[in-house]
Design an enzyme around this catalytic site. Structure first.
Site, PDB file in Angstrom:
ATOM      1  N   GLU A   1      84.226  41.900 -48.831  1.00 37.39           N
ATOM      2  CA  GLU A   1      83.545  41.692 -47.558  1.00 37.39           C
ATOM      3  C   GLU A   1      82.038  41.648 -47.753  1.00 37.39           C
ATOM      4  O   GLU A   1      81.456  42.551 -48.374  1.00 37.39           O
ATOM      5  CB  GLU A   1      83.904  42.829 -46.597  1.00 37.39           C
ATOM      6  CG  GLU A   1      83.265  42.666 -45.222  1.00 37.39           C
ATOM      7  CD  GLU A   1      83.455  43.910 -44.357  1.00 37.39           C
ATOM      8  OE1 GLU A   1      84.502  44.569 -44.500  1.00 37.39           O
ATOM      9  OE2 GLU A   1      82.553  44.231 -43.569  1.00 37.39           O
TER      10      GLU A   1
ATOM     11  N   SER B   1      80.041  40.984 -41.320  1.00 37.07           N
ATOM     12  CA  SER B   1      80.905  41.263 -40.194  1.00 37.07           C
ATOM     13  C   SER B   1      80.142  40.883 -38.933  1.00 37.07           C
ATOM     14  O   SER B   1      78.966  41.215 -38.812  1.00 37.07           O
ATOM     15  CB  SER B   1      81.216  42.761 -40.191  1.00 37.07           C
ATOM     16  OG  SER B   1      82.168  43.064 -39.230  1.00 37.07           O
TER      17      SER B   1
ATOM     18  N   ARG C   1      75.926  43.622 -51.973  1.00 32.32           N
ATOM     19  CA  ARG C   1      77.104  42.780 -52.132  1.00 32.32           C
ATOM     20  C   ARG C   1      76.714  41.345 -52.422  1.00 32.32           C
ATOM     21  O   ARG C   1      77.404  40.626 -53.147  1.00 32.32           O
ATOM     22  CB  ARG C   1      77.997  42.867 -50.897  1.00 32.32           C
ATOM     23  CG  ARG C   1      78.546  44.268 -50.738  1.00 32.32           C
ATOM     24  CD  ARG C   1      79.927  44.348 -50.285  1.00 32.32           C
ATOM     25  NE  ARG C   1      80.397  45.740 -50.279  1.00 32.32           N
ATOM     26  CZ  ARG C   1      81.349  46.182 -49.466  1.00 32.32           C
ATOM     27  NH1 ARG C   1      81.915  45.357 -48.590  1.00 32.32           N
ATOM     28  NH2 ARG C   1      81.712  47.452 -49.529  1.00 32.32           N
TER      29      ARG C   1
ATOM     30  N   ARG D   1      80.106  49.610 -53.440  1.00 35.09           N
ATOM     31  CA  ARG D   1      80.095  50.652 -52.408  1.00 35.09           C
ATOM     32  C   ARG D   1      79.059  51.698 -52.797  1.00 35.09           C
ATOM     33  O   ARG D   1      79.230  52.426 -53.773  1.00 35.09           O
ATOM     34  CB  ARG D   1      81.473  51.277 -52.243  1.00 35.09           C
ATOM     35  CG  ARG D   1      81.593  52.106 -50.962  1.00 35.09           C
ATOM     36  CD  ARG D   1      83.018  52.622 -50.762  1.00 35.09           C
ATOM     37  NE  ARG D   1      84.000  51.547 -50.713  1.00 35.09           N
ATOM     38  CZ  ARG D   1      84.300  50.829 -49.642  1.00 35.09           C
ATOM     39  NH1 ARG D   1      83.690  51.084 -48.505  1.00 35.09           N
ATOM     40  NH2 ARG D   1      85.200  49.877 -49.699  1.00 35.09           N
TER      41      ARG D   1
ATOM     42  N   ARG E   1      75.006  55.473 -45.870  1.00 32.84           N
ATOM     43  CA  ARG E   1      76.396  55.790 -45.512  1.00 32.84           C
ATOM     44  C   ARG E   1      76.967  56.802 -46.479  1.00 32.84           C
ATOM     45  O   ARG E   1      76.806  56.676 -47.685  1.00 32.84           O
ATOM     46  CB  ARG E   1      77.251  54.518 -45.535  1.00 32.84           C
ATOM     47  CG  ARG E   1      76.741  53.474 -44.568  1.00 32.84           C
ATOM     48  CD  ARG E   1      77.652  52.284 -44.423  1.00 32.84           C
ATOM     49  NE  ARG E   1      77.009  51.303 -43.521  1.00 32.84           N
ATOM     50  CZ  ARG E   1      77.590  50.196 -43.102  1.00 32.84           C
ATOM     51  NH1 ARG E   1      78.830  49.910 -43.479  1.00 32.84           N
ATOM     52  NH2 ARG E   1      76.958  49.363 -42.305  1.00 32.84           N
TER      53      ARG E   1
END
Lengths: 380, 523
Positions: free
Chosen positions: A289, A292, A343, A217, A202
């Site tokens: 987070e 998801s 994460r 991130r 990403r």
């Protein structure tokens, strides 16, 4: 003009035919343009929204479930970057030279931790009947778009390959969604439940600030993703199944987390309903987070062209004719993060740190790390 | 030379560059007063695109501007500026030019040694002249400090001004010479171990052979057929989603990949190697410093649009980059890494039967060993690395041959290279499953990886306080511990049973939850 005609009559008809032909050509051209423009505009219309989804922005999301409580440490808590440094677990500096910011090397026990997380997660999800996969990480940009992402927008999250229409995937949802592109499945094949391991890339364009330190991130990471294709009437129950699998995984690792029913302003365009899990990250001092789970109904399948043919024909067949094949319908698709490795590493390091600087390895992972129970500081 | 610019395989039609002749625009006359760079007879840029005159243009064209190239880009008298400098020992090359020339010939390299030597001599001469002029300029400056007649002062000012201008021009020429020398010299391949057979592919010799081809007693299937029957991979869906030579692994094949990686990491860690995972996007300069060519025709390297980043073809690259531009302490050596990464290769120019199925793919998982050590130890680490590889392959029960690769088949960075080829009964031939190279200081001179010996040399070169030994370049080695798709080919084809099932080799079973057999599924 097939019959016998007077020459003057034939001439008139030829004239008329010619005019009609030209008029038609122009109109057909207009039709194509209109259809194309309609398509482009309509593709922007987001999916409908589940009636129970709270309306509003990020702050309107509601908590569906909370598990565990924040650990009471009794000593100053370190963040994962400091723990990583002291335990020689990652190197961001060398990666900044070699690749740029937000890249990293994992070292020593962190490598074992990544492998353990992936192996354990795959193994647990396979027990629930999911077919394991590894996927291409380079895909045609059209497939990225069909899944509802935008490879070429400003601030795109997607890396493109020079001189090619290929992109790097940001999630295994994309190549898995593409497996059954333009196919008609038999109803008996459904549901199709996949658990896919891939690296994800990403650009994180537009993401800056404190929420980007360390592993939180990054541009490249390993992820285990669940993907389901099912009949429309079953997607809501599979959504519940997926979030339950996620919550069981995180509870098994001893994490404290909250599951959110995401508000209407915070759903991606493809999602009818989305549950995000945020885990407590004591080093960051907030929840972050870690997964998801989205129910996309037929949003993706209408773009990817994934249909199924019901086994029993409908009681009043629409078409007369021999055989009584039911008309095809679009499947529903769902995707859910089983394990986003960096994460999870943040969570595990920060939550399981000891006062002496060592980190306990949660029970379920030990077998996958050769029995290792503790990450200890090394003598330099 | 056609005026087509291959950019990741796509021909850019809109480049209307009329005026780039095949010969260079560098004119070099004997110095001292005026320097004009000479045209040389380099006509073939294929193997060393570092000197490609298109390279400057390629850099000028960002990916988004590909369609609108400048109409004419005059590159006259402009040397392509190297992005980075390798610490090449020109003096050594000059002092050993016969050996270097023979080596270039034996390796079928197109490096231009004569030009390198010529440029080096000229550079030295210009450097000397520059120093001389600087001396004169300083003398003039000193003279001006004293008390002088006005006319004398005026004369000195004039002289000083001339010297300054002349110096500026010469210094500019020196920079250009240094840059061109660097670009040419970077093409010179590594020297070659004296025991390496001279010649092409067929001259490689067998160092070791282990095991024998299995005697099946029933018709043997290739891995593609086995994979289909056992529902282990999907090439068709991948062709739609990504293109040819991509694949999904499914079911037990996923467990097999994980087991191979986990087991290999675990075995190599036992030998004292530090495990790593690495970035798979790296700056293109790092790719070059390792001896690869991201932007040549038929490059193996995928580049990222709008960025100077590339996808790695091997973890050798990001691992080599870890200690870039560093000075290590001797006590840190050896540094032994075992790195797991995905690898991406365009496989441009590779076609034919040798590309079916998993044998040649664009993306694969690999466990790579990388060693940085003192020069006197690199040969013994090369032996250690090949032994580790052979032990791994033997433990999996493979039949293989280890080759000492011939001079014409070494990559530019390798001083010596051992390749292992395993028997693949479905393909009906041996296929390469690993490669172990000793690169001496070829990569470290480019990556700038030095170490400082602990004990100072007996006769210190510099007087002064302390007696720090001068730094030296480390030696680097790299070796494939496990290239997953080819291992899967080997295991499926060698361990197939008559009933279509596949036995899982002993060492991997614990990593597959105890699974012993891959059996056909009832559909």
């Amino acid at each position: 003009m097939k019959g016998k005609l007077e020459i003057s009559e034939r001439q008139k008809l030829i004239e008329e035919g010619k005019n009609l032909k030209e008029g038609l050509a122009t109109l057909e051209e207009d039709l194509v343009k209109l259809t194309d423009e309609l398509q482009l505009e309509a593709q922007c219309i987001p999916n409908m929204t589940h009636p129970n989804v709270p309306i509003g922005g990020e702050d309107s999301s509601t908590v569906r479930k909370m598990a565990g409580t924040p650990r009471d440490f009794g000593f100053p808590v370190k963040d994962h970057l400091q723990l990583g440094k002291e335990l020689d677990l990652f190197d961001f500096d060398a990666a900044a030279e070699v690749s740029g910011s937000k890249f990293y090397y994992l070292k020593n026990e962190a490598v074992l931790l990544e492998m353990a997380l992936v192996n354990w997660t795959l193994s647990e999800v396979m027990k629930k009947g999911f077919t394991p996969l590894t996927t291409p990480e380079l895909v045609r940009s059209s497939v990225v778009e069909k899944c509802g992402f935008q490879p070429r927008g400003d601030n795109t999250q997607v890396y493109s390959i020079e001189g090619s229409d290929q992109c790097l995937i940001g999630t295994a949802e994309i190549p898995v969604g593409g497996i059954h592109m333009d196919a008609i499945l038999a109803e008996t094949q459904l549901p199709l439940k996949y658990v896919a391991f891939s690296h994800c890339f990403r650009t994180e364009a537009g993401a800056a600030g404190a929420a980007t330190r360390g592993l939180y991130r990054v541009h490249q990471f390993s992820k285990v993703e669940m993907f389901v294709l099912c009949r429309p009437e079953e997607s809501e129950s599979y959504h519940e199944e997926l979030i339950k699998i996620e919550e069981d995984l995180f509870s098994a690792l001893g994490l404290h987390y909250k599951t959110f029913d995401m508000a209407s302003g915070d759903l991606g365009a493809p999602a009818y309903r989305k549950f995000d899990v945020e885990a407590w990250m004591p080093g960051l001092g907030r929840y972050g987070e870690i997964s998801s789970a989205s129910n996309c109904l037929d949003y993706q399948s209408r773009r990817l062209g994934i249909r199924y043919r019901p086994s029993e024909p409908t009681p009043a067949p629409l078409k007369k004719g021999k055989g009584s094949l039911a008309p095809t319908q679009f499947v529903h698709t769902l995707n859910a993060t089983a394990c986003a490795v960096p994460r999870m590493i943040v969570c595990l390091l920060e939550n399981y740190q000891q006062e002496d600087g060592s980190v306990i390895i949660p029970g379920p992972l030990r077998a996958f790390m050769g029995g290792l129970e503790l990450i200890t500081p090394k003598s330099t | 030379m056609g005026l087509q610019c291959y950019f990741g395989g796509t021909t850019i039609q809109t480049l209307k560059l009329a005026a780039i002749p095949a010969s260079s625009r560098f004119i070099l006359n004997p110095i001292p007063k005026t320097l004009v760079l000479n045209s040389f007879s380099r006509h073939n840029y294929v193997y060393c695109p570092l000197r490609n005159p298109f390279k400057l243009l390629i850099r000028a064209l960002s990916a988004t501007a590909v369609q609108t190239a400048p109409a004419t880009e005059s590159l006259d008298n402009k040397v392509v500026k190297p992005q980075w400098k390798a610490a090449i020992d020109f003096k050594w090359i000059r002092d050993n030019k016969d050996a270097v020339a023979l080596n270039i010939k034996n390796r079928n390299s197109n490096a231009n040694l004569e030009l390198v030597l010529e440029l080096y001599e000229k550079m030295l001469a210009v450097q000397k002249e520059v120093e001389r002029l600087r001396g004169e300029r300083n003398a003039v400056a000193n003279k001006m400090k004293g008390k002088l007649e006005i006319s004398e002062r005026q004369k000195l000012i004039e002289e000083g001004k001339n010297l300054k201008e002349g110096l500026a021009t010469l210094e500019e020429d020196l920079v250009k010479l240094t840059d061109e020398l660097q670009l040419e010299a970077q093409c010179i391949p590594n020297m070659t171990h004296p025991n390496v057979p001279i010649g092409g592919e067929d001259s490689s010799t067998v160092r070791k052979m282990a095991g024998t081809p299995r005697d099946f007693g029933f018709p043997v299937k290739d891995h593609l057929q086995l994979g289909k029957e056992l529902d282990l991979f999907d090439f068709d869906a991948a062709a739609e989603v990504s293109g040819s030579k991509f694949y999904y692994l499914k079911n037990e094949a996923v467990l097999l990949e994980m087991a191979l990686v986990n087991w290999t990491l675990s075995e190599v860690m036992k030998k004292g190697f530090t495990p790593l995972t690495t970035p798979e996007l790296v700056r293109s300069s790092v790719v070059e410093k390792c001896g690869f060519q991201p932007r040549g025709d038929n490059t193996q390297v995928y580049s990222i649009e709008g960025s100077d980043q590339c996808l790695i073809g091997t973890a050798e690259i990001p691992v080599g980059g870890i200690h870039m531009d560093a000075i290590l302490a001797e006590t840190q050596l050896p540094l032994k890494y075992v790195a797991f990464s995905h690898c991406f290769r365009t496989e441009a120019g590779a076609a034919g039967a040798a590309t079916r199925g998993l044998y040649r793919v664009h993306q694969f998982s690999k466990v790579e060993m990388f060693v940085l050590c003192r020069p006197e130890e690199s040969e013994s680490y090369h032996e250690e690395l090949i032994k580790i590889e052979e032990d791994l392959f033997s433990a999996l029960g493979l039949h293989y041959k280890t080759f000492d690769m011939a001079s014409g088949d070494l990559g530019a960075p390798a001083y010596r290279k051992f390749d292992v080829e395993a028997w693949m009964p479905g393909l009906g031939r041996y296929g390469e499953i690993s490669s172990a190279s000793n690169c001496l200081d070829y990569q470290s001179r480019r990556l700038g990886i030095r170490y400082r010996p602990s004990e100072p040399t007996p006769a210190p070169l510099k007087k002064g306080k302390g007696s720090l030994a001068p730094t030296q370049f480390v030696h680097t080695l790299n070796a494939t511990a496990c290239a997953v798709p080819r291992m899967i080919v080997c295991l499926l084809e060698n361990y197939q049973q008559e009933d279509g099932s596949v036995i899982i080799p002993g060492p991997l079973r614990a990593f597959m939850g105890g699974l012993e057999l891959i059996t056909p599924k009832s559909t």
